[in-house]
Enzyme design. Structure first.
Site, PDB file in Angstrom:
ATOM      1  N   ASP A 248       0.936  -1.167  -0.197  1.00  0.00           N
ATOM      2  CA  ASP A 248       0.059   0.055   0.139  1.00  0.00           C
ATOM      3  C   ASP A 248       0.839   1.349  -0.133  1.00  0.00           C
ATOM      4  OD1 ASP A 248      -3.187   0.209   0.805  1.00  0.00           O
ATOM      5  OD2 ASP A 248      -2.219   2.273   0.990  1.00  0.00           O
TER       6      ASP A 248
ATOM      7  N   ASP B 133       4.251   3.236  -3.799  1.00  0.00           N
ATOM      8  CA  ASP B 133       3.399   3.808  -4.846  1.00  0.00           C
ATOM      9  C   ASP B 133       3.284   2.864  -6.077  1.00  0.00           C
ATOM     10  OD1 ASP B 133       1.863   5.317  -6.611  1.00  0.00           O
ATOM     11  OD2 ASP B 133       2.859   7.103  -6.229  1.00  0.00           O
TER      12      ASP B 133
ATOM     13  N   TYR C  48     -13.591   6.968 -14.206  1.00  0.00           N
ATOM     14  CA  TYR C  48     -13.619   5.774 -13.405  1.00  0.00           C
ATOM     15  C   TYR C  48     -14.235   4.545 -14.167  1.00  0.00           C
ATOM     16  CZ  TYR C  48     -14.855   2.514  -9.411  1.00  0.00           C
ATOM     17  OH  TYR C  48     -14.829   1.626  -8.651  1.00  0.00           O
TER      18      TYR C  48
ATOM     19  N   LYS D 112     -12.099   1.160 -15.680  1.00  0.00           N
ATOM     20  CA  LYS D 112     -12.427   0.038 -15.126  1.00  0.00           C
ATOM     21  C   LYS D 112     -12.532  -0.951 -16.095  1.00  0.00           C
ATOM     22  CE  LYS D 112     -12.038   0.500 -10.651  1.00  0.00           C
ATOM     23  NZ  LYS D 112     -10.974  -0.420  -9.635  1.00  0.00           N
TER      24      LYS D 112
ATOM     25  N   THR E 119     -17.910  -0.047   1.905  1.00  0.00           N
ATOM     26  CA  THR E 119     -16.517   0.076   2.286  1.00  0.00           C
ATOM     27  C   THR E 119     -16.353   1.619   2.615  1.00  0.00           C
ATOM     28  OG1 THR E 119     -15.575   0.540   0.210  1.00  0.00           O
ATOM     29  CG2 THR E 119     -15.851  -1.778   0.679  1.00  0.00           C
TER      30      THR E 119
ATOM     31  N   THR F  13     -23.375   5.204  -3.559  1.00  0.00           N
ATOM     32  CA  THR F  13     -23.179   4.525  -2.145  1.00  0.00           C
ATOM     33  C   THR F  13     -23.053   5.867  -1.284  1.00  0.00           C
ATOM     34  OG1 THR F  13     -22.183   2.865  -3.374  1.00  0.00           O
ATOM     35  CG2 THR F  13     -22.237   2.855  -0.807  1.00  0.00           C
TER      36      THR F  13
END
Ligand SMILES: NC(=O)c1ccc[n+]([C@@H]2O[C@H](COP(=O)([O-])OP(=O)(O)OC[C@H]3O[C@@H](n4cnc5c(N)ncnc54)[C@H](O)[C@@H]3O)[C@@H](O)[C@H]2O)c1
Length: 271
Positions: free
Chosen positions: A43, A69, A162, A166, A197, A207
């Protein structure tokens, strides 16, 4: 059941979580460890990676936390080398890193477009670029990519970069699945729907507009989801565990929807 990925090493890219609670990457790392994998948790946030390691160790599992990174080639190469040096193999690669930035084609700035593609697609490219040769020399492996329902459907909010990045993950998955089938490397992609999440509840999207997590069946806010509630990171983690394991040995190149049936409905919720 235990030991579903026993003896395997899992390299999890984006194994932390941007906030308190369970992100997909954190849950995937913990779930794989619960089923016997040794986990190399990467991470860019070293505290987030260390938290995942602590959770796995508290469960009696084995994990190494590594800061990198993943948009920087040398840092990804370094992570792959460190995984090989410390754990000696890469049997499973999970590409979980992703961000969303609001905007349609007019509102999205060039900088935002480039950033989202770097984080969502280039990180997957680099991790595969450096991990696949290891898998080839080991005689196989499983790559699990985390895309989104937004890659194949209107997501209810403007998230152009996005969705497009994706969708790139999905096609890279199919192409790599065919290219590397002779190497016994399986490549699959998970398309989560609306998942409760920290990222899903804060990033721009349907969301983030909910008043609370809406994980209970029958919540009026999520009546548009056939199953009637949001998914949790564990729903994504269990799907990743299956694809990573030898139970999925004849499964490659698929898009696995984990969306409570949302993709089968004709309309997304209006703003
Ligand atoms: N939550 C949802 O509703 C939902 C729905 C569909 C798809 N997804 C996808 O699930 C994935 C992640 O979900 P999550 O809950 O784990 O998100 P998260 O943001 O909590 O976790 C991602 C982790 O990746 C790390 N990261 C970000 N950029 C990085 C970089 N350049 N190098 C290394 N690490 C980096 C972050 O520090 C973070 O810890 C994303 O790809 C997201 O698009 C989520």
């Amino acid at each position: 059941m235990t030991g579903r990925v026993a003896g395997k090493v899992a390299l999890v890219m984006g194994a932390g979580s941007i906030g308190p609670g369970w992100g997909n990457g954190k849950a995937i790392a913990v779930r794989l460890a619960q089923e016997g994998a040794r986990v190399f948790a990467v991470d860019q946030n070293s505290d987030a990676a260390a938290e995942t390691r602590a959770l796995i160790e508290a469960d009696g599992g084995e994990c190494i936390a590594h800061r990198a990174d993943a948009t920087v080639a040398e840092q990804v190469r370094g992570a792959v080398d460190a995984c090989m040096d410390s754990l000696g193999a890469i049997d499973i690669l999970v590409n979980n890193i992703g961000i969303g930035e609001a905007g349609g084609v007019v509102e999205t700035s060039e900088e935002s477009w480039d950033r989202v593609f770097e984080v969502n697609l280039k990180t997957m490219f680099l991790a595969c670029k450096f991990a696949v040769p290891q898998m080839q020399s080991q005689g196989g492996g499983s790559i699990v990519n985390i895309s989104s329902l937004a890659s194949i459907r209107w997501g209810g909010k403007k998230l152009l970069s996005y969705a497009a990045s994706k969708a790139g993950m999905n096609q890279m998955t199919r192409v790599m699945a065919v290219e590397h089938a002779p190497d016994k490397i399986r490549v699959n992609v998970i398309l989560p729907g609306l998942i409760a999440t920290p990222m899903g509840l804060s990033a721009p999207g349907v969301t983030s507009g909910l008043a609370h997590e809406a994980l209970e069946e029958g919540d009026p806010q999520t009546s548009f989801v056939p199953i009637g509630h949001l998914g949790s990171a564990w729903d994504v983690a269990n799907a990743a565990l299956y694809l990573a394991s030898d139970e999925a040995r004849y499964v490659t190149g698929i898009e696995l929807l984990v969306d409570g049936g949302l993709a089968t409905t004709l309309v997304a919720r209006a703003d």
